[in-house]
Design a protein around this motif. Sequence first.
Motif, short mmCIF file in Angstrom:
data_model
loop_
_atom_site.label_atom_id
_atom_site.label_comp_id
_atom_site.label_asym_id
_atom_site.label_seq_id
_atom_site.Cartn_x
_atom_site.Cartn_y
_atom_site.Cartn_z
N LYS A 1 -15.08 -9.25 7.06
CA LYS A 1 -14.82 -9.60 5.66
C LYS A 1 -13.54 -8.98 5.11
O LYS A 1 -13.19 -9.20 3.96
N VAL A 2 -12.87 -8.14 5.90
CA VAL A 2 -11.61 -7.55 5.40
C VAL A 2 -10.45 -8.00 6.29
O VAL A 2 -10.65 -8.41 7.44
N PRO A 3 -9.22 -7.93 5.77
CA PRO A 3 -8.06 -8.40 6.55
C PRO A 3 -7.92 -7.73 7.92
O PRO A 3 -7.42 -8.35 8.86
N LEU A 4 -8.38 -6.48 8.03
CA LEU A 4 -8.29 -5.79 9.32
C LEU A 4 -9.01 -6.58 10.41
O LEU A 4 -8.54 -6.67 11.55
N GLY A 5 -10.15 -7.16 10.07
CA GLY A 5 -10.93 -7.95 11.03
C GLY A 5 -10.11 -9.11 11.57
O GLY A 5 -10.10 -9.38 12.78
N THR A 6 -9.40 -9.80 10.68
CA THR A 6 -8.55 -10.92 11.09
C THR A 6 -7.45 -10.43 12.02
O THR A 6 -7.08 -11.09 12.99
N ALA A 7 -6.92 -9.21 11.71
CA ALA A 7 -5.86 -8.65 12.55
C ALA A 7 -6.38 -8.32 13.94
O ALA A 7 -5.66 -8.50 14.94
N ILE A 8 -7.64 -7.90 14.05
CA ILE A 8 -8.21 -7.57 15.36
C ILE A 8 -8.47 -8.84 16.15
O ILE A 8 -8.07 -8.97 17.30
N SER A 9 -9.15 -9.79 15.52
CA SER A 9 -9.41 -11.07 16.18
C SER A 9 -9.68 -12.15 15.13
O SER A 9 -10.42 -11.92 14.16
N GLY A 10 -9.10 -13.30 15.37
CA GLY A 10 -9.29 -14.42 14.45
C GLY A 10 -10.73 -14.90 14.41
O GLY A 10 -11.15 -15.61 13.49
N VAL B 1 -8.06 9.91 1.72
CA VAL B 1 -6.76 9.72 2.37
C VAL B 1 -6.57 8.28 2.83
O VAL B 1 -5.53 7.67 2.59
N VAL B 2 -7.60 7.70 3.48
CA VAL B 2 -7.43 6.34 4.00
C VAL B 2 -7.33 5.31 2.86
O VAL B 2 -6.88 4.19 3.09
N ILE B 3 -7.74 5.70 1.68
CA ILE B 3 -7.58 4.79 0.54
C ILE B 3 -6.22 4.99 -0.13
O ILE B 3 -5.51 4.03 -0.43
N VAL B 4 -5.84 6.25 -0.32
CA VAL B 4 -4.61 6.54 -1.07
C VAL B 4 -3.35 6.14 -0.29
O VAL B 4 -2.45 5.50 -0.85
N ILE B 5 -3.31 6.46 0.99
CA ILE B 5 -2.07 6.21 1.75
C ILE B 5 -1.66 4.72 1.73
O ILE B 5 -0.52 4.40 1.40
N PRO B 6 -2.57 3.78 2.03
CA PRO B 6 -2.13 2.37 1.98
C PRO B 6 -1.75 1.90 0.57
O PRO B 6 -1.00 0.95 0.42
N LEU B 7 -2.28 2.58 -0.46
CA LEU B 7 -1.89 2.19 -1.82
C LEU B 7 -0.43 2.60 -2.07
O LEU B 7 0.34 1.86 -2.69
N ILE B 8 -0.07 3.77 -1.56
CA ILE B 8 1.31 4.25 -1.75
C ILE B 8 2.26 3.53 -0.79
O ILE B 8 3.33 3.10 -1.17
N SER B 9 1.80 3.39 0.45
CA SER B 9 2.66 2.75 1.45
C SER B 9 1.89 1.60 2.12
O SER B 9 1.22 1.80 3.14
N PRO B 10 1.95 0.39 1.55
CA PRO B 10 1.12 -0.72 2.03
C PRO B 10 1.39 -1.10 3.49
O PRO B 10 2.52 -1.01 3.96
N ILE B 11 0.33 -1.51 4.19
CA ILE B 11 0.46 -1.91 5.59
C ILE B 11 0.75 -3.41 5.67
O ILE B 11 1.54 -3.87 6.47
N GLY B 12 0.10 -4.17 4.83
CA GLY B 12 0.34 -5.61 4.78
C GLY B 12 -0.55 -6.42 5.70
O GLY B 12 -0.12 -7.42 6.28
N PHE B 13 -1.82 -6.01 5.85
CA PHE B 13 -2.78 -6.83 6.61
C PHE B 13 -2.92 -8.19 5.92
O PHE B 13 -2.96 -8.26 4.69
N VAL B 14 -3.00 -9.23 6.74
CA VAL B 14 -3.18 -10.56 6.14
C VAL B 14 -4.59 -11.05 6.45
O VAL B 14 -4.97 -11.17 7.62
N GLY B 15 -5.34 -11.31 5.41
CA GLY B 15 -6.72 -11.75 5.61
C GLY B 15 -6.82 -13.26 5.70
O GLY B 15 -5.82 -13.97 5.61
#
Lengths: 281, 209, 208
Positions: C149-158, A21-35
Amino acid sequence: MKIADLLGKIDRRIIFIVLTVVIVIPLISPIGFVGRLSPRVHDLFKAIDELKPSNKPLLISVDFDPQSMPELYPMLVSILRHSFARNVRVIVMGLWVTGVGLGEEALTTVGQEYQKEYGKDYVFLGWKPGVSAVVLGMGRSIKETFSTDYYGKPIDSFPMMAGVNNYRDIPLLVTLSAGDPGFNTVWLPYAQARFGVRVGTGVTAVSAADAYPYLQTGQLVGLIDGMKGASEYELLVEKAGYSEAFKPASQAMDSQSLAHLAIMILIVLGNVGYFLARRKK
Amino acid sequence: MAIATDLWIWVGALLTLFIFSFLFGDNPLYKIGEHVYVGVSVGYFISITWHNFLYPDLIVPLFRQGNLLYIIPTILGVLYFSIFFPKLSWLIRIPMGFVLGYGAGVSIPAVLQANIIKQIQGSLLSTQVLSRWDSILWYVVSLVGIVCTIIYFFFSRERKGISKPAAEAGIVFLMVGFGASFGYTVMARVSLLIGRLQFLLRDWLGIIK
Amino acid sequence: MQQRIPLAICFIVGIVMIVQFFIPHRLSEQTFDLAVKWIRIITAFALVLGVRSITFRSIEKIKRQKKDWFYSIFTLLGLVITSVIGLGWGVKAGTPLRTIYNNIMVPLGATMFSILAYYMASAAYRAFRARTREATLLLIAAFIVMLGKVPLGTAISGKLPDLADWVLNVPNMAAKRAILFGVALGMIATSLKIILGIERGWLGGRRR
């Protein structure tokens, strides 16, 4: 007592469902985390970006097979797009026999995308047995090691191979490596240490931590680590205006983030359950 | 976006599901997928070896160009098949001796250079390290880590005096290193799963872009 | 003789390959070129041996109707059909072999490894316990890398990606380098033992 039992004994089918579920849902409806861009990925991007069309060709070794395709194939495609957009000529080969098809697929697809001509802009050498003998042989003579390309044509017959004799004529080698044979077992000892060729690598995340000693010494010019690294490379290529194509690794990053979070939560729950049960005893 | 109409995509999707069925336990569908994979892989290997190597690099030079230099390695290679004849089976040791001698011989200087000399060079103090206070600090931490971890792996002597805390510090570095590897392993496995789910949702079902 | 000849070949080839590395003479380079060419040919024969082994094992299993013999039919069918197609029609893009590769081999291979994610998640939940100081350290380092190593980490703290990079560049690098030294020395020692004939396991049979 009940909480400890509950936390310590989550059925594995529930874990499977949660992960899906945690893999499929963001594929269908992206959250847009920025790395954030890793300096190691940027180093490799820069090394390829500095190659000029007038330079001798970039050598890419496809050292993976379908089993690690989601991590390494997007890297291969992005590096090819980067090179072709900059008119850098490319030689592709592989040390994994079952990965040959992936190398050819990426090369022909991206070659057509950028209207590149076989033999003039890129060549596919395919695979030869012998691993270290192939890598060492290329250091003496590429033409002796790969007398013909993947399609059986003599490599002398290709205009872009004129003057390309051995590693001295290769400004950069990129190995996309899923294990052995790979960057640390073959390319670094036999090509980099012996012939001094510059080596960059893209690896599966499993082996990424092992690359750091080589990055520190400069034996590796850069590192793309797993699908996350591939997504960074895709973004770099896009930002530089080299490609607007679909980015599969970048699409996966929201799912990747949530899956990591889910696994971490599961580990924490398992520990809480364990310590509650232990205290009770 | 719509569900795939290409029959081959359906074949790929069904085979993917065959393998995923293992999550419900070992079953005939998984076993069929597994055995087909082994067979097809070997068949693919045979095809590539023939077209990429045996024909252009052995058959052509030996039989068409009459290059006699290829006879010796061919004979050595053929000796591998002596294993099927009990009286002659010892002959397999000849190509094995050649291959092992070659492998051992080329690996000694290569490993020495890449994994020892260059790594020692990397552990030495350089002017680049001295340019910033934080790089000096992390350099010292790394050096302590390398030395302590090596001490931890030194089992030939009883740990007494300074070697005891040093080995304990070595364990700390090792655990952090293994933790980093574990974190990356989680990342890798999840990525592979995402890749397959992307295939099912995009290429097969057409749900995502 | 049955042992001495192979041992002598191993010794001579090994020593020649070491010596040629340090002597950049034309003769040593020619020897090197020849050895490298020969090795590729000899290796190809060893690979043929592997193919024969898997084929005969499957045939044997079917013949004797051993447990799960039925599935070996699929192995053989896959092997024969793919090789006939590959040998007959070639290996280029657009050939039937590529269709088999893209639509059978790729999905099966990729999925086989992907299901490990489920088992890894389940095993981590069940077995990853912060029982000791060492296990806690391992867990913390793993969490830092998994988040940083994933974008979530950046979202939590730079700072998280920086921390992950530090873990990888400093303590991880130190540990991996120390392991590398050990592995490299072990490889060199084993190689020397093979060349000098101290390690004779590859000769098979009884040790003399």
